[in-house]
Design an enzyme around this catalytic site. Structure first.
Site, PDB file in Angstrom:
ATOM      1  CG  MET A   1      -1.955  -1.093   1.225  1.00  0.00           C
ATOM      2  SD  MET A   1      -3.163  -0.860  -0.096  1.00  0.00           S
ATOM      3  CE  MET A   1      -4.167  -2.335   0.138  1.00  0.00           C
ATOM      4  CB  CYS A   2       0.902   4.076  -1.687  1.00  0.00           C
ATOM      5  SG  CYS A   2       1.306   2.762  -2.852  1.00  0.00           S
TER       6      CYS A   2
END
Lengths: 257, 257
Positions: free
Chosen positions: A1-2
């Site tokens: 994820m970011c």
């Protein structure tokens, strides 16, 4: 994820404080060490910085933290790779021109089985995110027109986003420089700062700012992030499926599932 | 008018030395103080730096001068505005995606009466240069195909360039990351450095480099500019109407009027 960060302001404003907090999470206070990027609009133009190295130790990130670039809309992303290698071509934000405007896109989430229909815009890299961006622009180009009112564009964007959200996690930042469209499936929060301005302290590093000394009484500056950046302010948390369209620091349209 | 700089190399190479020489001309040894930009390919990805401020005094240019960014193809431009205001949207290089590749364009010259046919790609800013770039890509998209051999693409590019050259000054750098197309109407020069490497001294500032210590014997690195950057090397001057296609540091196709 970011992690994602965006700004919408009614006057050109720098992003140094928020950017400093976010970039700590790229290899120091967070695991998002697989590259970072930021795009600033200045008028119709954009300037971008992209780096496949960790933001916490990037020389270029350090310049962006300390060199005030004033903008009314900015979009920033730090990456923890899932789909697509760690390389420059897979580093957000992604940019394309549509109707003589630069459109800028950053995404948090994963739609690993997403297959875009062939269209005019094509991804250069191998992320699901860039494929989603191209799919959105191909849809807008096909179904909307230059000069359509914001309501019409947003109707299409919300329909697309709701559809993507059924296939995975899709937290979105998208701008054409005039407006900033934000969509949440799992995590997004915003804060709007206006007079009377006060101090704020970053969560990720020992930095405090007194916005009073850096602003005028008319300034309205909103910051939208996947995780709140400060410890001593009240952030407004998005609900799953909620979207907000920002312009000059304020929400001009909003809705949810 | 403006100045151009490009690099084509068979191994990722930094541009620090040449970039340092060129950027002196942006407000110090030359009048090209109306902004600058540089784009580096890394694989299929690009990283760009654009700044409407003079390159000779730009903090961001200083970082690019001293922070080695390794690339096989890079394109750089410093601007002395004629058509179009001084602003970020008018700052070269310009970038668009075609066939899943980023195409990067920089231009020296002026075709002030140029009117592009309407097409898919549209300029964001107000320069004749960006309108020319969009015109070229619209032509390629309409008349060529993904995977066409270099010879076919170049045939179209040369025809377009010859046509533009009849309307004004058109010194061109254009790349898709694999190849670099260069076209001269008034001024362009190149140098190819390979073993045995020697020292070189910049014309615009007191900097000398010994390429021997920075290279391996297999490296081939070519630099293409509007005005030679060094005083103690022999530059190969283009003739008016001459074009050269570069790949991995060497000319693979060339021709002229």
């Amino acid at each position: 994820m970011c992690e994602l960060l965006a700004m919408s302001a009614n006057t050109p404003t720098d992003l140094c404080f928020s950017f400093t907090g976010l970039t700590r999470r790229g290899g120091e206070t967070g695991p998002h060490k697989d590259g970072w990027g930021v795009t600033f609009y200045e008028g119709k133009g954009v300037r971008s910085f992209h780096d496949p190295d960790p933001s916490a130790s990037s020389r270029i990130a350090e310049v962006v933290q300390t060199h005030p670039i004033k903008s009314e809309v900015a979009i920033c992303h730090i990456r923890q790779a899932n789909v697509g290698d760690i390389c420059l071509a897979n580093t957000h934000p992604f940019i394309r021109e549509l109707w003589g405007q630069y459109w800028v896109f950053a995404h948090n989430g994963q739609l690993s089985d997403f297959q875009a229909e062939p269209g005019f815009y094509e991804p250069v890299g191998t992320t699901d995110s860039e494929a989603l961006f191209c799919d959105m622009l191909n849809h807008l180009r096909q179904h909307c027109h230059r000069g359509d009112p914001a309501e019409t564009l947003v109707e299409h964007l919300v329909e697309l986003a709701n559809n993507y959200a059924r296939q995975g996690v899709f937290n979105l930042l998208l701008s054409n420089g005039e407006r900033l469209f934000t969509y949440c499936t799992t995590k997004m929060a915003s804060i709007t700062r206006r007079a009377p301005f006060g101090p704020a302290r970053l969560k990720d590093t020992d930095v405090t700012v007194d916005f009073e000394s850096e602003t005028t009484p008319d300034d309205i500056v909103s910051v939208i992030v996947t995780e709140p950046l400060t410890t001593d302010e009240k952030w407004d948390i998005y609900q799953p499926g909620e979207w907000r369209l920002w312009r000059k620091g304020e929400v001009v349209l909003s809705g949810g599932r």
